[in-house]
Write an enzyme that holds these catalytic residues in place. Sequence first.
Site, mmCIF file in Angstrom:
data_model
loop_
_atom_site.group_PDB
_atom_site.id
_atom_site.type_symbol
_atom_site.label_atom_id
_atom_site.label_comp_id
_atom_site.label_asym_id
_atom_site.label_seq_id
_atom_site.Cartn_x
_atom_site.Cartn_y
_atom_site.Cartn_z
ATOM 1 N N SER A 1 0.851 -1.180 0.000
ATOM 2 C CA SER A 1 0.000 0.000 0.000
ATOM 3 C C SER A 1 0.885 1.226 0.000
ATOM 4 C CB SER A 1 -0.892 0.003 1.251
ATOM 5 O OG SER A 1 -1.527 1.251 1.427
ATOM 6 N N TYR B 1 -2.037 -0.079 10.570
ATOM 7 C CA TYR B 1 -2.006 -0.510 9.172
ATOM 8 C C TYR B 1 -0.655 -0.177 8.549
ATOM 9 C CZ TYR B 1 -3.803 -1.095 4.363
ATOM 10 O OH TYR B 1 -4.008 -1.485 3.058
#
Length: 284
Positions: free
Chosen positions: A140, A153
């Site tokens: 990501s 995250y």
Amino acid sequence: MPENSTNKQVWLITGAGRGLGTDLACSALAAGHAVIATGRDPEQVAAALGTHADLLTARLDVTRPEEAQAAVQAAVDRFGHLDVLVNNAGNFYAGFFEELSPEQVRSQVETLLFGPMNVTRAALPVMRAQRSGLVITVSSTAGINGQTFCSAYAAAKFGVEGWMESLTPEVAPFGIKTMLVEPGFFRTELLTQGSTTYAEPHLDDYADKTREIVAAWNRMNGQQPGDPAKLAEALISLAALDVPPFRFVAGADAVETFEQKAQELLTQANAHRALSSSLALDPA
């Protein structure tokens, strides 16, 4: 090799029951590959993908090493080999660090970092024996640039980046390649209730900002600019290259993030260059 072995390229995809995983499985099948599509709920995976002669669905909770071993073995038993592993399964624990519980942070890292490690550890012996293979891991832009409300995250995704950078030279002598995929915002299920868990708000100092961010993300859900079907097609094409990119930056917003981060790193390297360069031991 088993009697049912095949010369088709064989893909094992985690998190194939929805979102990018489903699109990847469909694109791989359309390209003539065989696919082992996995997920925690194999019935959901089967419902999403239907039936196909070159499709095998299997249960795989990536946090369970024994299920990773079983999925890889099922691939070899059915198709005789394993060519491409796609570490795609994921979830999202969102919130300010102080409000995320230790259990939530551990769960996030367990799924996003140790999960891909479990599946890759199961796949590598097969690929080493073949002297070929490609490990694709979906990271990501949060693994490149941290941001508010994403501490758990981003911690997991930054871990993925370091792990893959270190794994790549270890497995290259055996003909195994790797590719990190760095998506920006794509119209997947990541921001839905099924994939995102918000920290329980309990600190007044964060309350206003929490409401603001959650409302913004709820508005963004279903409006993200990226098309996961196009990303899937791009990954099928890149996987076919003799030398796939080590990192694929996916989306115009991701390109912008990379450019900004690169500039920030250069600025930080130069900010105190003289002091940074003066820290060696003095000559005896």
